[in-house]
Design an enzyme around this catalytic site. Sequence first.
Site, short mmCIF file in Angstrom:
data_model
loop_
_atom_site.label_atom_id
_atom_site.label_comp_id
_atom_site.label_asym_id
_atom_site.label_seq_id
_atom_site.Cartn_x
_atom_site.Cartn_y
_atom_site.Cartn_z
N GLY A 36 0.70 -1.27 0.07
CA GLY A 36 -0.08 0.09 0.00
C GLY A 36 0.77 1.30 -0.12
O GLY A 36 0.72 2.26 -0.65
N HIS A 37 1.81 1.11 0.84
CA HIS A 37 2.77 2.27 0.83
C HIS A 37 3.48 2.53 -0.46
O HIS A 37 3.94 3.71 -1.06
CB HIS A 37 3.84 2.28 1.86
CG HIS A 37 3.41 2.15 3.20
ND1 HIS A 37 3.18 1.02 4.11
CD2 HIS A 37 2.80 3.21 4.09
CE1 HIS A 37 2.67 1.35 5.25
NE2 HIS A 37 2.34 2.66 5.50
N LYS A 149 -7.18 4.07 2.42
CA LYS A 149 -7.76 3.26 3.62
C LYS A 149 -8.20 3.98 4.93
O LYS A 149 -9.02 3.31 5.57
CB LYS A 149 -6.55 1.94 4.14
CG LYS A 149 -7.15 0.90 5.05
CD LYS A 149 -6.01 0.14 5.24
CE LYS A 149 -6.27 -0.19 6.77
NZ LYS A 149 -5.53 0.51 7.62
#
Length: 295
Positions: A36-37, A149
């Site tokens: 995600g990062h 998120k």
Amino acid sequence: MQTITTIKALRGCIRQWRQAGYSVAFVPTMGNLHAGHIQLVETAKQKADKVVVSIFVNPTQFGVNEDFNSYPRTEQQDQTALQEHSADVLFLPSIAEMYPQLPQTVISVSELSKLHCGSNRPGHFDGVALVVCKLLNIVLPDLLLLGEKDFQQLTVIRNMITDLNIPVELQGVTTVREADGLALSSRNGYLTDAQRLVAPMLFQALCCVRDAVLTHSDNYHHVLAEQKLSLQQAGFEIDYFNLCRSSDLLPAKSDDQHLVLMIAAKLGSTRLIDNICFNRQATDRTDYLNNKYYA
Ligand code: PAF
């Protein structure tokens, strides 16, 4: 990639980039980087000439009984990942560098910060707003990237940027999920093997309620109640499961079109959050209804 630990050195580096005419994108993180990062870094690279990533486990956003001390710190691994994905600078400040004194200033996006996650984590979003504001003042980027998120965090920061006239563009980046739908999070590492098998139920419940809203409009409450019950029976302790309008995270009314379903629940001692955004008036619902994660 350069690793910089002081504000002075980072400002010097960015000043040189500016003199050369480069644009700058900024990805703030607390480390323990996952796909995600990396998605944030990759998006940043497409949008700007230079990319700064910060890793700072920010003490002011953790409550007294929260996981500040045990939060996973994997700097070596994170540096390697950022190097591989060609970030230009990793900013890795110490607590003393970021907070040379006990902060006297509060930045509070007041009403929004009390809702949802804020009601169980008092002060959390003030801590996030303070550190993001400080980091923006240090980096002075053209573009700030945050994951969708943490949708409430994204909304808090969007409001802060507007209220304080901070000259930065904010871009939210789509949540990255495991093959079974579980949203990537550094806290997933706290889950036992058995909890990890159950955890994707959160996203399945979101999809199920979203489909009920799309199909039955206001008559989705029984599906929401059923999903809450299934989650509780599977061992989740639900903090909230709310249908909101995505602009201000207030409860959705029947004529609101842009919606977000938000959930937070504890599995054992691990608190997981997730959400899905959707449009009530979507002309092509197959995108939603054929969602590959929805079993
Ligand atoms: O989302 C996070 O990792 C943190 O809340 C942030 C934005 C880096 C601020 O500490």
